[in-house]
Design an enzyme around this catalytic site. Structure first.
Site, PDB file in Angstrom:
ATOM      1  N   ASP A 156     -58.980   3.648   5.361  1.00  0.00           N
ATOM      2  CA  ASP A 156     -59.753   4.124   6.508  1.00  0.00           C
ATOM      3  C   ASP A 156     -60.763   5.149   5.996  1.00  0.00           C
ATOM      4  O   ASP A 156     -60.384   6.270   5.628  1.00  0.00           O
ATOM      5  CB  ASP A 156     -58.829   4.764   7.549  1.00  0.00           C
ATOM      6  CG  ASP A 156     -57.966   3.749   8.295  1.00  0.00           C
ATOM      7  OD1 ASP A 156     -57.655   2.688   7.716  1.00  0.00           O
ATOM      8  OD2 ASP A 156     -57.601   4.027   9.453  1.00  0.00           O
ATOM      9  N   LYS A 224     -63.823   1.504  13.457  1.00  0.00           N
ATOM     10  CA  LYS A 224     -62.856   2.405  14.067  1.00  0.00           C
ATOM     11  C   LYS A 224     -63.597   3.549  14.745  1.00  0.00           C
ATOM     12  O   LYS A 224     -64.579   4.069  14.211  1.00  0.00           O
ATOM     13  CB  LYS A 224     -61.912   2.931  12.978  1.00  0.00           C
ATOM     14  CG  LYS A 224     -60.897   3.955  13.418  1.00  0.00           C
ATOM     15  CD  LYS A 224     -60.015   4.357  12.229  1.00  0.00           C
ATOM     16  CE  LYS A 224     -59.119   5.538  12.557  1.00  0.00           C
ATOM     17  NZ  LYS A 224     -58.293   5.958  11.396  1.00  0.00           N
ATOM     18  N   LYS A 260     -60.518  -0.754  15.865  1.00  0.00           N
ATOM     19  CA  LYS A 260     -59.417   0.210  15.978  1.00  0.00           C
ATOM     20  C   LYS A 260     -59.873   1.448  16.739  1.00  0.00           C
ATOM     21  O   LYS A 260     -60.620   2.258  16.211  1.00  0.00           O
ATOM     22  CB  LYS A 260     -58.920   0.619  14.581  1.00  0.00           C
ATOM     23  CG  LYS A 260     -57.814   1.678  14.608  1.00  0.00           C
ATOM     24  CD  LYS A 260     -57.359   2.025  13.196  1.00  0.00           C
ATOM     25  CE  LYS A 260     -56.380   3.182  13.179  1.00  0.00           C
ATOM     26  NZ  LYS A 260     -55.922   3.517  11.797  1.00  0.00           N
TER      27      LYS A 260
END
Length: 325
Positions: A156, A224, A260
């Protein structure tokens, strides 16, 4: 007008090309986006779909601990909870992943191996000077390579919001491309790359849309919303804009990018609202851990509580959530 196909096929990606494309995207109707998100949030889920929705919420959670006080013991406990969220109920599924700082990746990998869940519950590592992103590219890539070498299945990363807001789109693009390259492994099983936009710092839905497309152009496996360290984070309207982006990217390229939302999703009702948003925007194909995650630390406890209440008929509820086929 510059199109995504032009950018992808040109072989030359620079600030001018990216600016022409990104600023040529349709503007987001703020009132319309907020009204649609609010309307979808009122949808109820029928009793027959509630159990599916709650189990799906568990299955797509990236169970997260990102605190300065994190310890080896805390990560081991997190892994045990991810594998068996409700020890009293063997029907309860495992979460999709655990998400930790990169120096704790070896602890998580070892714990999941001992629990017999290696590969089933993924290990995600935050990298690239998370959460600020304020480091040199050399340091960011070393951060990523270290996590991948330690066994992280997923990375991430955070974008350089300062560069993005200054219109230095080429710099942001190049960092994502370089980070994706750092996710490669000699065995060919590369770590998946989730690109965090930190939408609370972007300032408008138009910028959220541009950042989403920029990340996908650069090769993101997932986009995300947030680090969870900045507010606002994963609001429903922001999630709607990003889901529209992955939907439109698929329509254009035939390639699916995951999504996400993370930050501020704390209750089962919050999670179900987000799942309905996915169903109604990107479609049921995205209702799978391969294409959708919920970044959360406290959410799981409430979802487990509501699963137990559902078993006794104590959970009231609501429509329009069906499994992907």
């Amino acid at each position: 007008m510059t199109t995504a196909t032009d950018v992808l096929g040109s072989g030359v990606v620079d600030d001018a090309t990216l600016r022409r494309f990104l600023h040529g995207l349709p503007g987001v109707d703020q009132v319309g986006a907020e009204a649609r998100a609010a309307a979808l949030a009122t949808r109820s889920i029928k009793t027959t779909a509630k159990a599916y929705g709650l189990d799906l919420a568990v299955r797509v959670i990236d169970l997260t601990t990102l605190e300065g006080a994190d310890s080896h013991g805390a990560v081991r406990n997190l892994c045990a909870k991810a594998v068996r969220p409700d020890p009293s109920d063997p029907s309860c599924p495992s979460t999709a992943a655990v998400c930790v700082y990169n120096d704790l990746v070896p602890v998580a990998v070892s714990a999941l191996e001992r629990l017999g869940a290696a590969g089933r519950v993924k290990v995600a590592a935050v990298a690239t000077a998370f959460p600020s992103g304020r480091a040199s590219l050399r340091v960011k890539l070393a951060d990523t390579e270290d996590a991948v070498a330690a066994g992280a299945d997923e990375i991430d990363m955070v974008i350089d919001r300062g560069a993005f807001l200054a219109g230095r789109y080429g710099a942001v693009y190049e960092e994502i491309v370089a980070t994706r390259e750092a996710c490669r492994r000699p065995d060919g099983v590369d770590a998946h790359l989730k690109v965090i936009l930190e939408t609370g710092e972007l300032g408008s839905y138009d910028r959220v849309r541009r950042a989403s497309w920029l990340a996908m152009l650069a090769g993101a496996d997932f986009i995300k919303t947030s680090t969870g360290k900045v507010s606002p984070a994963a609001t429903l309207p922001v999630s709607l804009v990003m889901l529209e982006a992955v939907r439109d990217w698929f329509s254009l390229t035939g390639s699916r990018v995951g999504f996400k939302p993370a930050g501020g999703i704390r209750t089962a009702k919050d999670a179900l609202k987000h799942l309905v948003l996915v169903q109604e925007t990107a479609g049921p194909d995205w209702l799978t851990p391969e294409l959708y995650r919920l970044g959360a630390s406290s959410l799981l406890n409430d979802v487990l509580l509501q699963r137990r209440k559902l078993a006794t008929g104590a959970y009231a509820g609501a429509d329009h959530l069906t499994p992907a086929t």
